[in-house]
Design an enzyme around this catalytic site. Structure first.
Site, PDB file in Angstrom:
ATOM      1  N   ARG A 175      10.274  84.286   7.311  1.00 35.02           N
ATOM      2  CA  ARG A 175       9.575  83.325   8.060  1.00 35.02           C
ATOM      3  C   ARG A 175       8.971  82.726   9.544  1.00 35.02           C
ATOM      4  O   ARG A 175       8.502  82.446  10.424  1.00 35.02           O
ATOM      5  CB  ARG A 175      10.127  82.181   7.525  1.00 35.02           C
ATOM      6  CG  ARG A 175       9.631  79.895   7.611  1.00 35.02           C
ATOM      7  CD  ARG A 175      10.413  79.277   7.359  1.00 35.02           C
ATOM      8  NE  ARG A 175      11.962  79.187   7.640  1.00 35.02           N
ATOM      9  CZ  ARG A 175      12.455  78.173   6.839  1.00 35.02           C
ATOM     10  NH1 ARG A 175      12.434  77.610   5.938  1.00 35.02           N
ATOM     11  NH2 ARG A 175      13.925  78.316   7.377  1.00 35.02           N
ATOM     12  N   LYS A 189       7.758  76.898  11.590  1.00 34.38           N
ATOM     13  CA  LYS A 189       8.608  76.146  12.190  1.00 34.38           C
ATOM     14  C   LYS A 189       9.441  76.050  13.762  1.00 34.38           C
ATOM     15  O   LYS A 189       9.560  75.930  14.527  1.00 34.38           O
ATOM     16  CB  LYS A 189      10.316  76.373  11.349  1.00 34.38           C
ATOM     17  CG  LYS A 189      11.416  75.541  11.905  1.00 34.38           C
ATOM     18  CD  LYS A 189      12.241  76.374  10.980  1.00 34.38           C
ATOM     19  CE  LYS A 189      13.295  75.777  10.491  1.00 34.38           C
ATOM     20  NZ  LYS A 189      13.925  73.836  10.798  1.00 34.38           N
ATOM     21  N   GLU A 205       7.268  65.846   2.603  1.00 29.32           N
ATOM     22  CA  GLU A 205       8.143  66.435   2.149  1.00 29.32           C
ATOM     23  C   GLU A 205       9.130  65.059   2.593  1.00 29.32           C
ATOM     24  O   GLU A 205       8.242  64.428   3.425  1.00 29.32           O
ATOM     25  CB  GLU A 205       8.477  67.291   3.447  1.00 29.32           C
ATOM     26  CG  GLU A 205       8.418  68.161   4.631  1.00 29.32           C
ATOM     27  CD  GLU A 205       8.542  69.224   5.168  1.00 29.32           C
ATOM     28  OE1 GLU A 205       9.569  69.899   5.374  1.00 29.32           O
ATOM     29  OE2 GLU A 205       7.292  69.550   5.845  1.00 29.32           O
TER      30      GLU A 205
HETATM   31  N1  PLP Z   1      11.122  70.592   5.764  1.00 25.83           N
HETATM   32  C1  PLP Z   1      12.022  70.929   7.396  1.00 25.83           C
HETATM   33  C2  PLP Z   1      10.647  70.439   7.702  1.00 25.83           C
HETATM   34  C3  PLP Z   1      12.818  71.739   7.765  1.00 25.83           C
HETATM   35  O1  PLP Z   1      12.830  71.580   9.117  1.00 25.83           O
HETATM   36  C4  PLP Z   1      13.534  72.561   6.922  1.00 25.83           C
HETATM   37  C5  PLP Z   1      14.860  72.669   7.377  1.00 25.83           C
HETATM   38  O2  PLP Z   1      15.050  73.401   7.498  1.00 25.83           O
HETATM   39  C6  PLP Z   1      13.695  72.393   5.704  1.00 25.83           C
HETATM   40  C7  PLP Z   1      12.564  71.775   5.262  1.00 25.83           C
HETATM   41  C8  PLP Z   1      14.105  73.330   4.970  1.00 25.83           C
HETATM   42  O3  PLP Z   1      14.315  74.590   4.777  1.00 25.83           O
HETATM   43  P1  PLP Z   1      15.425  75.343   4.443  1.00 25.83           P
HETATM   44  O4  PLP Z   1      15.760  75.126   2.769  1.00 25.83           O
HETATM   45  O5  PLP Z   1      14.612  76.778   4.385  1.00 25.83           O
HETATM   46  O6  PLP Z   1      16.097  75.392   5.646  1.00 25.83           O
HETATM   47  C1  COI Z   2      17.831  73.276   9.051  1.00 24.86           C
HETATM   48  O1  COI Z   2      18.011  71.998   8.040  1.00 24.86           O
HETATM   49  O2  COI Z   2      18.272  74.046   8.785  1.00 24.86           O
HETATM   50  C2  COI Z   2      16.999  72.249   9.962  1.00 24.86           C
HETATM   51  O3  COI Z   2      16.468  73.518  10.325  1.00 24.86           O
HETATM   52  C3  COI Z   2      16.247  70.879   9.396  1.00 24.86           C
HETATM   53  C4  COI Z   2      16.642  70.370  11.985  1.00 24.86           C
HETATM   54  C5  COI Z   2      18.337  70.189  12.199  1.00 24.86           C
HETATM   55  C6  COI Z   2      15.664  70.751  11.867  1.00 24.86           C
END
Ligand code: PLP
Ligand code: COI
Length: 341
Positions: free
Chosen positions: A82, A185, A221
């Site tokens: 990612r 991200k 989301e």
């Molecule tokens: N959506 C957003 C906007 C986020 O910041 C995160 C966290 O990283 C997620 C979803 C969930 O992603 P992940 O499960 O890879 O942490």
């Molecule tokens: C995560 O879940 O790792 C995130 O990046 C979410 C947030 C702290 C920005």
């Protein structure tokens, strides 16, 4: 901070300084080998791409202690992938994915004293950032970049923990539009969510549920996590078409639901109106920081829906137990997700 002084049993999701960070520099068209350095500040030009035009991306991962004190990571190669996708979107030169995972392991080992004990339920949060630190004036990618990986011991992201959170569906704000950077991200994606989060917290909600920017109807989301709902006995989640972050927890929950719970999973448009019907029985959100957080209620304007008695639902609880069981080596990892450090 001296790890001896940290109360690992009462951590929130707050910044605490740890000992070592990994730093790699991109100069003259290539990334250097990188090195471990004491955690600390560095100089940056006022003309840096990150400071002027927000050319920066980040990741979020966790190192956990299993019962046996073995240290584990969860699908770190997915974060590496990612990071590459995010980098491509804003023209940051991608970093070698194997080297990235190796660097993450090194940083975790160096900060071992900061990993919360198994029975605290906490984790060492790993924060890789990649920023344009070279100077620029016109809107364009810079010539110099930095990858920094630092760590912070954390507890639950939402203070409510597994109790369940109350969320507000926003018709006022959106997070990402088609063709934008929602799936990456990027740092900028988060700057715009601070005001909506502040306003909703003042009203007593934990976070905002964002709707799609075009119709203001379909769920995108939750500010920092992906969204799921049990509707008509099926597990539904917004499809990943560029405006939501493709969460690694999301992907894992879908696989667990299919393989372990034999559920039907639908990645589709979910109208917020569906959450107010009896056919919607549970909702929750997922993320590295949020893990699986049950949603007790959702509200839009004056219309509120509480799921059951507000307690975590049956499927939510099962998914949480399986996911965290795999992550902490308590349930056999048939998927091959867990990586020992
Ligand atoms: N959506 C957003 C906007 C986020 O910041 C995160 C966290 O990283 C997620 C979803 C969930 O992603 P992940 O499960 O890879 O942490
Ligand atoms: C995560 O879940 O790792 C995130 O990046 C979410 C947030 C702290 C920005």
């Amino acid at each position: 901070m001296d790890p001896e002084k940290i109360d690992f049993y009462n951590l929130g999701f707050n910044y605490i300084e740890t000992k070592t960070m990994f730093v790699s520099d991109y100069k003259d068209g290539k990334w250097d080998e990188g090195r471990l350095e004491p955690f600390g500040s560095f100089e940056i030009s006022p003309a840096a791409g990150i400071l002027n035009y927000g050319q920066g991306i980040f990741e979020g991962m966790k190192a956990l202690k299993a019962k046996t004190d073995v240290i584990v990571l969860f699908r770190p190669e997915e974060n590496a992938k990612r990071l590459t996708e995010s980098a491509k979107r804003i023209l940051i030169p991608p970093y070698d994915e194997d080297k990235f995972v190796k660097a993450v392991k090194q940083v975790v080992k160096e900060n071992k004293a900061y990993i919360p004990p198994y029975d605290s339920g906490g984790a060492l949060y790993i924060r890789p950032i990649m920023i344009g630190n070279g100077p620029v004036l016109g809107v364009a990618p810079v010539e110099e970049y930095k990858l920094i990986i630092f760590t912070v011991p954390v507890g639950p992201y939402f203070p409510e923990g597994f109790q369940g959170i109350n969320l507000e569906i926003s018709k006022k704000y959106t997070r990402a539009a088609p063709g934008g950077t929602g799936y990456a991200k990027t740092c900028c994606n988060y700057a715009g969510t601070m005001k909506p989060a502040k306003e909703t917290k003042q009203k007593g909600f934990a976070q905002v549920i964002y709707l799609d920017a075009v119709n203001k109807e379909y769920i995108d989301e939750v500010g920092t996590a992906n969204f799921f709902a049990m509707i008509n006995g099926k597990l539904a989640t917004p499809k990943s078409t560029g405006t939501i972050l493709p969460g690694i927890t999301r992907k894992s929950v879908i696989e667990i639901a299919l393989e372990k719970l034999n559920l039907t999973v639908e990645e589709r448009d979910i109208s917020y109106k569906e959450l107010f019907e009896d056919s919607c029985t549970e909702t929750f959100c997922t993320g590295t920081a949020a893990v699986i957080t049950p949603i007790s209620s959702v509200q839009i304007d004056d219309k509120k829906r509480t799921f059951g008695s507000g307690e975590p639902g049956e499927i939510t609880t099962k998914l949480y137990e399986i996911l965290t069981g795999i992550q902490r080596l308590e349930i056999e990892d048939e998927f091959g997700w867990v990586v020992k450090v």
